[in-house]
Design a protein around this motif. Structure first.
Motif, PDB file in Angstrom:
ATOM      1  N   HIS A 114     -23.257  23.012 -25.589  1.00  0.00           N
ATOM      2  CA  HIS A 114     -24.695  23.204 -25.785  1.00  0.00           C
ATOM      3  C   HIS A 114     -25.176  22.443 -27.019  1.00  0.00           C
ATOM      4  CE1 HIS A 114     -24.647  26.400 -22.806  1.00  0.00           C
ATOM      5  NE2 HIS A 114     -23.604  26.936 -23.447  1.00  0.00           N
ATOM      6  N   PRO A 115     -26.398  21.950 -26.969  1.00  0.00           N
ATOM      7  CA  PRO A 115     -26.953  21.284 -28.162  1.00  0.00           C
ATOM      8  C   PRO A 115     -27.346  22.318 -29.214  1.00  0.00           C
ATOM      9  CG  PRO A 115     -28.592  21.389 -26.424  1.00  0.00           C
ATOM     10  CD  PRO A 115     -27.319  21.945 -25.841  1.00  0.00           C
ATOM     11  N   LEU A 116     -27.593  21.837 -30.408  1.00  0.00           N
ATOM     12  CA  LEU A 116     -28.118  22.670 -31.482  1.00  0.00           C
ATOM     13  C   LEU A 116     -29.632  22.682 -31.339  1.00  0.00           C
ATOM     14  CD1 LEU A 116     -27.536  24.224 -34.169  1.00  0.00           C
ATOM     15  CD2 LEU A 116     -27.976  22.053 -35.334  1.00  0.00           C
ATOM     16  N   LYS A 117     -30.213  23.849 -31.346  1.00  0.00           N
ATOM     17  CA  LYS A 117     -31.671  23.999 -31.243  1.00  0.00           C
ATOM     18  C   LYS A 117     -32.208  24.563 -32.559  1.00  0.00           C
ATOM     19  CE  LYS A 117     -32.059  23.053 -26.803  1.00  0.00           C
ATOM     20  NZ  LYS A 117     -32.900  22.052 -26.243  1.00  0.00           N
ATOM     21  N   GLY A 118     -33.513  24.488 -32.730  1.00  0.00           N
ATOM     22  CA  GLY A 118     -34.158  25.070 -33.897  1.00  0.00           C
ATOM     23  C   GLY A 118     -34.741  24.014 -34.810  1.00  0.00           C
ATOM     24  N   GLU A 119     -34.655  24.254 -36.120  1.00  0.00           N
ATOM     25  CA  GLU A 119     -35.205  23.336 -37.123  1.00  0.00           C
ATOM     26  C   GLU A 119     -34.611  21.940 -37.000  1.00  0.00           C
ATOM     27  OE1 GLU A 119     -37.633  23.725 -39.554  1.00  0.00           O
ATOM     28  OE2 GLU A 119     -38.050  25.620 -38.560  1.00  0.00           O
ATOM     29  N   ALA A 120     -33.318  21.879 -36.738  1.00  0.00           N
ATOM     30  CA  ALA A 120     -32.633  20.599 -36.524  1.00  0.00           C
ATOM     31  C   ALA A 120     -32.059  20.625 -35.121  1.00  0.00           C
ATOM     32  CB  ALA A 120     -31.514  20.411 -37.546  1.00  0.00           C
ATOM     33  N   SER A 121     -32.505  19.730 -34.283  1.00  0.00           N
ATOM     34  CA  SER A 121     -32.001  19.656 -32.918  1.00  0.00           C
ATOM     35  C   SER A 121     -30.996  18.519 -32.827  1.00  0.00           C
ATOM     36  CB  SER A 121     -33.146  19.408 -31.932  1.00  0.00           C
ATOM     37  OG  SER A 121     -34.046  20.493 -31.964  1.00  0.00           O
ATOM     38  N   LEU A 122     -29.798  18.843 -32.323  1.00  0.00           N
ATOM     39  CA  LEU A 122     -28.731  17.855 -32.194  1.00  0.00           C
ATOM     40  C   LEU A 122     -28.065  18.003 -30.841  1.00  0.00           C
ATOM     41  CD1 LEU A 122     -27.220  18.385 -35.754  1.00  0.00           C
ATOM     42  CD2 LEU A 122     -28.543  16.399 -34.996  1.00  0.00           C
ATOM     43  N   GLN A 140     -29.819  26.281 -42.119  1.00  0.00           N
ATOM     44  CA  GLN A 140     -28.838  27.336 -41.902  1.00  0.00           C
ATOM     45  C   GLN A 140     -28.414  27.359 -40.433  1.00  0.00           C
ATOM     46  OE1 GLN A 140     -27.691  29.503 -44.492  1.00  0.00           O
ATOM     47  NE2 GLN A 140     -28.636  27.788 -45.573  1.00  0.00           N
ATOM     48  N   ILE A 141     -27.141  27.673 -40.209  1.00  0.00           N
ATOM     49  CA  ILE A 141     -26.621  27.708 -38.846  1.00  0.00           C
ATOM     50  C   ILE A 141     -26.319  29.157 -38.469  1.00  0.00           C
ATOM     51  CG2 ILE A 141     -24.802  26.892 -37.289  1.00  0.00           C
ATOM     52  CD1 ILE A 141     -26.701  24.680 -38.408  1.00  0.00           C
ATOM     53  N   VAL A 142     -26.808  29.542 -37.276  1.00  0.00           N
ATOM     54  CA  VAL A 142     -26.643  30.895 -36.765  1.00  0.00           C
ATOM     55  C   VAL A 142     -26.005  30.805 -35.388  1.00  0.00           C
ATOM     56  CG1 VAL A 142     -27.887  32.978 -36.020  1.00  0.00           C
ATOM     57  CG2 VAL A 142     -28.675  31.703 -38.026  1.00  0.00           C
ATOM     58  N   LEU A 143     -25.026  31.693 -35.108  1.00  0.00           N
ATOM     59  CA  LEU A 143     -24.425  31.800 -33.781  1.00  0.00           C
ATOM     60  C   LEU A 143     -25.186  32.886 -33.031  1.00  0.00           C
ATOM     61  CD1 LEU A 143     -22.236  31.129 -31.704  1.00  0.00           C
ATOM     62  CD2 LEU A 143     -20.773  32.831 -32.847  1.00  0.00           C
ATOM     63  N   LEU A 144     -25.847  32.489 -31.947  1.00  0.00           N
ATOM     64  CA  LEU A 144     -26.639  33.426 -31.158  1.00  0.00           C
ATOM     65  C   LEU A 144     -25.724  34.267 -30.270  1.00  0.00           C
ATOM     66  CD1 LEU A 144     -29.539  30.999 -30.151  1.00  0.00           C
ATOM     67  CD2 LEU A 144     -29.545  32.718 -31.984  1.00  0.00           C
ATOM     68  N   PRO A 145     -26.210  35.431 -29.800  1.00  0.00           N
ATOM     69  CA  PRO A 145     -25.389  36.305 -28.955  1.00  0.00           C
ATOM     70  C   PRO A 145     -24.884  35.631 -27.667  1.00  0.00           C
ATOM     71  CG  PRO A 145     -27.303  37.506 -29.745  1.00  0.00           C
ATOM     72  CD  PRO A 145     -27.471  36.067 -30.161  1.00  0.00           C
ATOM     73  N   ASP A 146     -25.597  34.612 -27.181  1.00  0.00           N
ATOM     74  CA  ASP A 146     -25.164  33.942 -25.941  1.00  0.00           C
ATOM     75  C   ASP A 146     -24.154  32.805 -26.204  1.00  0.00           C
ATOM     76  OD1 ASP A 146     -26.721  31.899 -26.981  1.00  0.00           O
ATOM     77  OD2 ASP A 146     -28.187  31.895 -25.346  1.00  0.00           O
ATOM     78  N   GLY A 147     -23.709  32.635 -27.469  1.00  0.00           N
ATOM     79  CA  GLY A 147     -22.684  31.639 -27.780  1.00  0.00           C
ATOM     80  C   GLY A 147     -23.222  30.280 -28.198  1.00  0.00           C
ATOM     81  N   HIS A 159     -35.006  36.911 -39.393  1.00  0.00           N
ATOM     82  CA  HIS A 159     -35.759  37.070 -38.146  1.00  0.00           C
ATOM     83  C   HIS A 159     -34.990  36.573 -36.921  1.00  0.00           C
ATOM     84  CE1 HIS A 159     -39.177  38.126 -40.611  1.00  0.00           C
ATOM     85  NE2 HIS A 159     -39.034  37.003 -41.289  1.00  0.00           N
ATOM     86  N   ILE A 160     -33.777  36.077 -37.109  1.00  0.00           N
ATOM     87  CA  ILE A 160     -32.988  35.526 -36.019  1.00  0.00           C
ATOM     88  C   ILE A 160     -31.897  36.533 -35.648  1.00  0.00           C
ATOM     89  CG2 ILE A 160     -31.536  33.592 -35.265  1.00  0.00           C
ATOM     90  CD1 ILE A 160     -34.218  32.520 -36.027  1.00  0.00           C
ATOM     91  N   ALA A 161     -31.832  36.889 -34.376  1.00  0.00           N
ATOM     92  CA  ALA A 161     -30.788  37.802 -33.907  1.00  0.00           C
ATOM     93  C   ALA A 161     -29.525  36.987 -33.650  1.00  0.00           C
ATOM     94  CB  ALA A 161     -31.234  38.522 -32.636  1.00  0.00           C
ATOM     95  N   GLY A 162     -28.566  37.105 -34.511  1.00  0.00           N
ATOM     96  CA  GLY A 162     -27.320  36.374 -34.360  1.00  0.00           C
ATOM     97  C   GLY A 162     -26.499  36.478 -35.628  1.00  0.00           C
ATOM     98  N   LYS A 163     -25.332  35.851 -35.617  1.00  0.00           N
ATOM     99  CA  LYS A 163     -24.432  35.894 -36.766  1.00  0.00           C
ATOM    100  C   LYS A 163     -24.658  34.658 -37.629  1.00  0.00           C
ATOM    101  CE  LYS A 163     -19.617  35.795 -38.070  1.00  0.00           C
ATOM    102  NZ  LYS A 163     -18.286  35.426 -37.672  1.00  0.00           N
TER     103      LYS A 163
END
Length: 173
Positions: A114-122, A140-147, A159-163
């Motif tokens: 999967h690509p990186l989404k959010g402030e920086a898209s890669l 900042q990098i966050v791991l979302l619940p869907d991986g 405000h982001i649900a994830g680790k």
């Protein structure tokens, strides 16, 4: 110029050691003075022992250490700084140069599927290097619940649900 005495236990001996170091390393007094944000007269007062290097505050001592281009420990030894003044004769550069915090290791985060989404898209297929637990970096990098991984600013972390993984340091394409 004659080398300084082995025992540098006076202001004059410490000043001579500094003068000798500058001479041996071909560092002009004017350039040294400018680098430590003082005038040449002040530097010559150090050379004569009228100003004792051991009595300088941490800011002044740090400027001298960095201008000399040596490790903190080497500066103290070179200039005969007594142990009672070591707390001022240090920089906060990371070891081994100074006595600041050790540089922490980054961890690789592989964007496999999967690509990186959010402030920086890669795009997928690249590797991010993240400093774990760091929340001072702009991305900042966050791991979302869907991986999947998501990038955000430090102010939006709560405000982001994830680790939260850490701050983005670099990218391998």
């Amino acid at each position: 110029m004659t080398p300084p005495p082995v025992a540098k236990n006076t202001a004059q001996a410490r000043g001579h050691a500094l003068s000798y170091f500058l001479d041996q390393n071909k560092i002009p007094v004017a350039a040294f003075a400018a680098s430590i944000q003082r005038d040449r007269t002040y530097v010559h007062r150090i050379f004569r022992g009228e100003v004792d290097l051991a009595d300088l505050d941490q800011t002044e001592a740090s400027l001298i250490i960095q201008t000399l281009g040596v490790y903190d420990t080497d500066a103290r030894e070179l200039l005969g700084i007594p142990e009672s003044a070591w707390s001022n004769w240090r920089t906060f550069r990371p070891p081994p140069f100074g006595e600041g915090q050790t540089t922490r290791e980054t961890i690789p985060v592989h964007l496999k599927d999967h690509p990186l989404k959010g402030e920086a898209s890669l795009p997928a297929g690249i590797t991010l290097h993240v400093l774990p637990g760091d929340n001072d970096r702009p991305i900042q990098i966050v791991l979302l619940p869907d991986g999947r991984y998501y990038s955000t600013t430090p102010s939006m972390l709560e405000h982001i649900a994830g680790k939260h993984i850490g701050g983005l340091v670099s990218i391998d394409v």
